[in-house]
Design a protein around this motif. Structure first.
Motif, mmCIF file in Angstrom:
data_model
loop_
_atom_site.group_PDB
_atom_site.id
_atom_site.type_symbol
_atom_site.label_atom_id
_atom_site.label_comp_id
_atom_site.label_asym_id
_atom_site.label_seq_id
_atom_site.Cartn_x
_atom_site.Cartn_y
_atom_site.Cartn_z
ATOM 1 N N LEU A 117 6.780 0.015 -12.543
ATOM 2 C CA LEU A 117 7.389 -1.304 -12.407
ATOM 3 C C LEU A 117 6.399 -2.455 -12.630
ATOM 4 C CD1 LEU A 117 9.874 -0.716 -9.473
ATOM 5 C CD2 LEU A 117 10.353 -0.876 -11.911
ATOM 6 N N GLY A 118 5.178 -2.127 -13.005
ATOM 7 C CA GLY A 118 4.232 -3.168 -13.404
ATOM 8 C C GLY A 118 3.286 -3.674 -12.344
ATOM 9 N N TRP A 119 3.213 -2.994 -11.201
ATOM 10 C CA TRP A 119 2.262 -3.403 -10.166
ATOM 11 C C TRP A 119 0.844 -3.076 -10.635
ATOM 12 C CZ3 TRP A 119 3.380 -5.354 -5.144
ATOM 13 C CH2 TRP A 119 4.737 -5.546 -4.895
ATOM 14 N N THR A 120 -0.119 -3.888 -10.213
ATOM 15 C CA THR A 120 -1.513 -3.717 -10.595
ATOM 16 C C THR A 120 -2.299 -3.126 -9.433
ATOM 17 O OG1 THR A 120 -1.359 -5.641 -12.036
ATOM 18 C CG2 THR A 120 -3.575 -4.924 -11.410
ATOM 19 N N GLU A 121 -3.006 -2.026 -9.694
ATOM 20 C CA GLU A 121 -3.821 -1.403 -8.653
ATOM 21 C C GLU A 121 -5.035 -2.271 -8.360
ATOM 22 O OE1 GLU A 121 -6.376 2.634 -7.704
ATOM 23 O OE2 GLU A 121 -4.888 2.688 -9.317
ATOM 24 N N LYS A 122 -5.319 -2.452 -7.054
ATOM 25 C CA LYS A 122 -6.448 -3.274 -6.618
ATOM 26 C C LYS A 122 -7.447 -2.477 -5.783
ATOM 27 C CE LYS A 122 -5.213 -7.171 -8.397
ATOM 28 N NZ LYS A 122 -6.045 -7.859 -9.370
ATOM 29 N N GLY A 123 -7.383 -1.139 -5.846
ATOM 30 C CA GLY A 123 -8.320 -0.315 -5.088
ATOM 31 C C GLY A 123 -7.639 0.343 -3.905
ATOM 32 N N LEU A 124 -8.465 0.845 -2.984
ATOM 33 C CA LEU A 124 -7.963 1.510 -1.779
ATOM 34 C C LEU A 124 -8.111 0.581 -0.588
ATOM 35 C CD1 LEU A 124 -9.471 5.103 -2.157
ATOM 36 C CD2 LEU A 124 -7.156 4.352 -2.710
ATOM 37 N N GLY B 13 0.838 -1.191 0.000
ATOM 38 C CA GLY B 13 0.000 0.000 0.000
ATOM 39 C C GLY B 13 0.871 1.238 0.000
ATOM 40 N N THR B 14 0.414 2.260 -0.705
ATOM 41 C CA THR B 14 1.135 3.531 -0.713
ATOM 42 C C THR B 14 0.145 4.674 -0.882
ATOM 43 O OG1 THR B 14 3.111 4.655 -1.541
ATOM 44 C CG2 THR B 14 1.645 3.683 -3.198
ATOM 45 N N SER B 15 0.532 5.830 -0.426
ATOM 46 C CA SER B 15 -0.337 7.000 -0.524
ATOM 47 C C SER B 15 -0.544 7.397 -1.981
ATOM 48 C CB SER B 15 0.272 8.182 0.241
ATOM 49 O OG SER B 15 0.392 7.882 1.607
ATOM 50 N N ARG C 95 5.370 9.983 -5.477
ATOM 51 C CA ARG C 95 6.392 9.386 -6.348
ATOM 52 C C ARG C 95 6.336 7.864 -6.227
ATOM 53 N NH1 ARG C 95 12.145 11.440 -5.990
ATOM 54 N NH2 ARG C 95 12.177 10.502 -8.037
ATOM 55 N N ALA C 96 6.039 7.365 -5.030
ATOM 56 C CA ALA C 96 5.953 5.914 -4.826
ATOM 57 C C ALA C 96 4.855 5.316 -5.701
ATOM 58 C CB ALA C 96 5.709 5.599 -3.359
ATOM 59 N N GLU C 97 3.710 5.967 -5.758
ATOM 60 C CA GLU C 97 2.630 5.459 -6.614
ATOM 61 C C GLU C 97 3.118 5.343 -8.059
ATOM 62 O OE1 GLU C 97 -1.665 6.671 -8.558
ATOM 63 O OE2 GLU C 97 -0.842 7.972 -6.994
ATOM 64 N N LYS C 98 3.739 6.380 -8.577
ATOM 65 C CA LYS C 98 4.251 6.360 -9.960
ATOM 66 C C LYS C 98 5.306 5.276 -10.139
ATOM 67 C CE LYS C 98 3.367 11.248 -10.633
ATOM 68 N NZ LYS C 98 3.566 12.120 -9.511
ATOM 69 N N PHE C 99 6.172 5.122 -9.142
ATOM 70 C CA PHE C 99 7.242 4.119 -9.175
ATOM 71 C C PHE C 99 6.660 2.714 -9.328
ATOM 72 C CE2 PHE C 99 9.824 1.169 -6.545
ATOM 73 C CZ PHE C 99 11.072 1.284 -7.163
ATOM 74 N N TYR C 100 5.677 2.370 -8.507
ATOM 75 C CA TYR C 100 5.108 1.023 -8.560
ATOM 76 C C TYR C 100 4.326 0.785 -9.854
ATOM 77 C CZ TYR C 100 6.710 0.535 -3.805
ATOM 78 O OH TYR C 100 7.509 0.473 -2.700
ATOM 79 N N ARG C 101 3.632 1.799 -10.338
ATOM 80 C CA ARG C 101 2.933 1.656 -11.618
ATOM 81 C C ARG C 101 3.937 1.384 -12.742
ATOM 82 N NH1 ARG C 101 -2.319 2.776 -11.116
ATOM 83 N NH2 ARG C 101 -2.965 4.230 -9.499
ATOM 84 N N SER D 111 -8.002 0.148 3.832
ATOM 85 C CA SER D 111 -8.729 0.805 4.927
ATOM 86 C C SER D 111 -8.084 2.122 5.369
ATOM 87 C CB SER D 111 -8.851 -0.146 6.119
ATOM 88 O OG SER D 111 -7.566 -0.515 6.578
ATOM 89 N N ASP D 112 -6.808 2.338 5.020
ATOM 90 C CA ASP D 112 -6.131 3.598 5.354
ATOM 91 C C ASP D 112 -6.171 4.584 4.187
ATOM 92 O OD1 ASP D 112 -5.378 2.725 7.907
ATOM 93 O OD2 ASP D 112 -3.591 1.729 7.114
ATOM 94 N N ASN D 113 -7.001 4.295 3.186
ATOM 95 C CA ASN D 113 -7.098 5.109 1.970
ATOM 96 C C ASN D 113 -5.793 5.172 1.190
ATOM 97 O OD1 ASN D 113 -9.851 5.760 1.883
ATOM 98 N ND2 ASN D 113 -9.551 7.296 3.480
ATOM 99 N N GLU D 114 -4.983 4.119 1.328
ATOM 100 C CA GLU D 114 -3.806 3.978 0.496
ATOM 101 C C GLU D 114 -4.179 3.130 -0.722
ATOM 102 O OE1 GLU D 114 0.097 4.257 3.316
ATOM 103 O OE2 GLU D 114 -0.665 2.252 2.899
ATOM 104 N N ILE D 115 -3.459 3.342 -1.807
ATOM 105 C CA ILE D 115 -3.666 2.513 -2.986
ATOM 106 C C ILE D 115 -3.066 1.147 -2.701
ATOM 107 C CG2 ILE D 115 -3.143 2.187 -5.436
ATOM 108 C CD1 ILE D 115 -2.892 5.266 -5.604
#
Length: 151
Positions: A120-127, A106-108, A112-118, A129-133
């Motif tokens: 590198l090929g990570w797949t978003e699965k929603g938010l 999970g990341t906010s 920059r972390a969100e962009k980094f993981y995208r 309970s802490d409203n992190e991606i």
């Protein structure tokens, strides 16, 4: 730069790196203790560090118990040099070599972390309970991504 597995003597410097970040800042520095670091590094998973001139400038920790990436952080002045990607790759190679099929983190949002993981090929699965991606990587996706890198 030197990359290696983290050891017990690294915990203090790992904490310094964690407290130096400009994004995904801990609201309470006591929320992640030295004991927590030791738990995730040696009982629940494994970690890696990057050293420059004998000082840790980045680290990554994977958790086999909850099947997640517990941490991947760099000192801000060392961002953009490929250190995070190298630590990420070491960690995922080890993680999937244990036989695990998928891992999450999970990341906010809007970091920059969100962009980094995208990237590198990570797949978003929603938010979460802490409203992190919440992102996920499967072993199959990781192997495919590695083939792309090396071809």
């Amino acid at each position: 730069m030197t990359y290696r597995e983290a050891n017990i003597y690294d915990v203090k410097q790992i904490q310094i790196v964690r407290h130096s970040v400009k994004e995904n800042i801990l609201s309470n520095l006591d929320r992640v203790t030295d004991d927590d670091c030791e738990e995730f590094l040696f009982r629940r998973g494994k970690g890696w560090v990057c050293e420059v001139d004998g000082l840790i400038v980045g680290f990554a920790i994977a958790d086999l118990k909850d099947n997640n990436i517990w941490a991947l952080f760099l000192k801000p002045e060392f961002e953009g040099r490929g250190i995070g990607r190298h630590l990420h790759n070491l960690m995922l190679d080890w993680y999937f070599a244990t036989g695990k099929e998928k891992v999450w983190l999970g990341t906010s949002p809007n970091t920059r972390a969100e962009k980094f993981y995208r990237k590198l090929g990570w797949t978003e699965k929603g938010l979460d309970s802490d409203n992190e991606i919440k992102f996920e990587m499967t072993s199959e996706d990781w192997l495919r991504k590695k083939r792309e890198i090396h071809s």
